[in-house]
Write an enzyme that holds these catalytic residues in place. Sequence first.
Site, PDB file in Angstrom:
ATOM      1  CD  GLU A 346      -0.067  -1.447   3.181  1.00 53.65           C
ATOM      2  OE1 GLU A 346       0.007  -1.460   4.260  1.00 53.65           O
ATOM      3  OE2 GLU A 346      -0.446  -2.390   2.108  1.00 53.65           O
ATOM      4  CG  ASP A 388      24.310  19.108 -30.855  1.00 55.82           C
ATOM      5  OD1 ASP A 388      24.846  18.817 -29.582  1.00 55.82           O
ATOM      6  OD2 ASP A 388      23.517  19.848 -30.910  1.00 55.82           O
ATOM      7  CG  ASN A 724       5.445 -11.694   6.260  1.00 55.94           C
ATOM      8  OD1 ASN A 724       6.362 -12.022   6.998  1.00 55.94           O
ATOM      9  ND2 ASN A 724       5.123 -10.080   6.212  1.00 55.94           N
TER      10      ASN A 724
END
Length: 913
Positions: A346, A388, A724
């Site tokens: 989150e 360039d 987990n």
Amino acid sequence: MQILNNLFRAFVRRRRLGGLFRRRAIPTGHSANQARSVPPELTRNLLLASRNDARATLARLNSSEDGLYDEGAEALLAQLGPNEVEHEQPLSPLQHLWQCYKNPFNLLLTLLAVVSYVTEDVKATIVIGSMVVLSTLLRFVQEGRSNRAAARLQALVSNKATVLRRVDGVHEERQSSGFGAHAQQREVPLRELMPGDIIMLSAGDMIPADCRVLSAKDLFVSQAAMTGESLPVEKQPEAATSVDAGSVLDATNLLFMGTNVVSGSALAAVLATGNRTYFGTIATRVTSTDRAPTAFENGVNSVSWLLIRFAAIMVPIVLLLNGFTKGDWTEAFLFALSVAVGLTPEMLPMIVTSTLAKGAVSLSRQKVVVKRLDAIQNFGAMDVLCTDKTGTLTQDRIALERHTDVMGHDSDEVLQFAYLNSYYQTGLKNLLDRAVLEHVELHTAMRVTEDYRKVDEIPFDFQRRRMSVVVAERDHHHELICKGALEEILQCCTQMRDGDALLPLTPERITQVLEVTQQLNAEGLRVVAVAMKEVPPGKTQYGIPDECDLTLIGYVAFLDPPKETAASAIKALHEHGVVVKVLTGDSELVARKVCRDVGLSVDQVLLGNDVEAMDEPTLRDAVERYTLFAKLAPLHKERIVRALRANGHITGFMGDGINDAPALRAADIGISVDSAVDIAKEAADIILLEKSLMVLEQGVVEGRRTFSNMLKYIRMTASSNFGNVFSVLIASAFIPFLPMLPMQLLMQNLLYDISQIAIPFDNVDDELVKKPLRWNPQDIGRFMVFFGPISSLFDVITFVLMWFVFHANTPDKQALFQSGWFVVGLLTQTLIVHMIRTPKIPFIQSRASWPLLLMTGVVMAAGIFLPMGPLASYFKMQALPASYFPWLVVILLCYAVVTTLLKRVYIRRYGWQ
């Protein structure tokens, strides 16, 4: 779920007028469909302006041949508002707060809070509600700061237009002597242009409003942003009679906001500004076309979806397992929802926002303005930089070094003709013109104002690579004076002047000319040829066909010495894994010498003609072997950039001219400077306020730091969440009570997330910014699977410890079990960021920044305080015995050692970025 679409919404808004045009085009077949989407009043006004002559149009606008008074323009600005197309407006505070709240993770938390409230679990409701409020407010505050920082950065880049404003005291009743004859030129911000203003346009300019052409010289406009048609369209001032409402975009005397001048010059009257323009009326349709997601966006989305899919599979298993083994389905449902919350990243939107915003602000201190925040990732990933030559490798302070006749002898006459050409041209005065005009003594010596009068000009374009002016010398005769690239001038010449003699330009003499100019080139001088012819005075209009039968009279040669820092900057870029390639329209000899002076090894040069003859497979092979590409046209630069990208390189292009715009758009990251022409700045993703490769090298390093910090959170979140889930499954299968209550799991997750908000401000090892960093979702998945189970192993050890050592093995002692796992789980999750933030040994070889160290310490202390302090009963925890803490220290030390050892194995097998 397009997470980053919301995440970057505030930053991809374009604060400048030109920002609405980039990478968007209305499809071909525009006229009929667009006519129906444009108010009839606007179409009528445009048709009327197209059909009326120029002076009648100015009269309708309450303007004159000399434009508006400053006071009148200011009054119109107050009445009509600024010349800005309505784009996505900044969100109000309430709208922004809602945007910060309404992500899937907060909605899931809210659902869990409602369920807790319904089940009369007030404490859980308070904790979950606090989690939602804190997460939302953190993102709200951080994004608000980021928005304000982005707005300040955008304000550093400005576009202006050259307008003609009337001089006080000049009456309109005077005899007309041409547009702007009694006006002053002013540089005005685009947003301050008003209807009735007369603007001067030349190659490289963006058309800032809907305009009516008043006068033009070889004016060609690219209307691709409006019509999708790639070929430039010629515009002329004559009134049109065949234009109808369905073909208003085809009117040859109207210019439309969002298009750009390819070549030529013009004066144009502003007809409409802002939302009242043709583009403004269809802006909502145009801006609704989202650009394709970048590799970074796709990568972050892929990780988010991976975790969400993982949760969608595992959460039902957790629910069923706990429901059947514990018998309390309500509690099992709440626990499963808590696990779902723990699996969702989150804080990812806020972390990414904070990291990118912090990177953009850091880059601004290096005088680098980021127009698109997600471009920072490409900045760090860039491994090839195409640049360039002029102003990047060189000092951008061109000096006129030589002015010689055809045979290389000094000649004041050649300088005089070059001065007349540069003085009277009204197009884009480049650095070469400015160097010539520095010889102000010629103005007086030649009596330019008294003896010469401009008749006409033939503006520069990139196909001819030359430009001409026609002047009347005391009205005796006309002189057409042409200067430009040697090869192009030679095509127009039939003779050359050697002293007082005019000699035919035979192949032998052309060879002599080339030998002289090549010698000048070998000295590092850029050679511009000068030619002329006398024309009878009766003609007043001249065009490209008149550039014929010229006499070559000599050359002006310019020196643009290399910058003192160029060599060290290129060396630094090489050390950081960025290969520098030079793409220039200049000659091979000049470019080769400059490359040699700045330390670029050049064995061979690929010329524009060679690029033109190659098919795509051949070019893709050639771009890997060559470092210098010379005498390139704009489309050659674009093809080279696309070939490098096709070979898998993250390619940057740095340029500042209209000829660089195609390559800037084609590159992964377009880089320009604040002094660039409008179309180049519009095509770029990043603007350098200092045109220096050293600044660019610093920007690359900062981009890599930014990306590295984002990667830390994503890796940590993926691996921790993966681990987990296994811990929860094991505990659910073998323990007769919930291993952690839903409220405890949510609190753990909240504290863990708070500990990570300092990641954007973390230090990054020097070794991690030495090479390009690329987004690799496969590496994230591998990292997750490799490191996730490590945390599960120590969770299981904690289960065994609490079960057998502290005898928390019955439902009446579940509070002790849950408190023990709460502390271990939180501390290992908090510690993991220090383990994986660096390939080195944490705390010893590499130390985190003090904000991250402080946040880690605070959260770890809070995690221990909760079960030990007075709040323990609120969270249904129990104070841990003193004998628990030596075990805690051992578990944490073993966790750190095992993770560090396995990290070495991972690095040897897969590497580390």
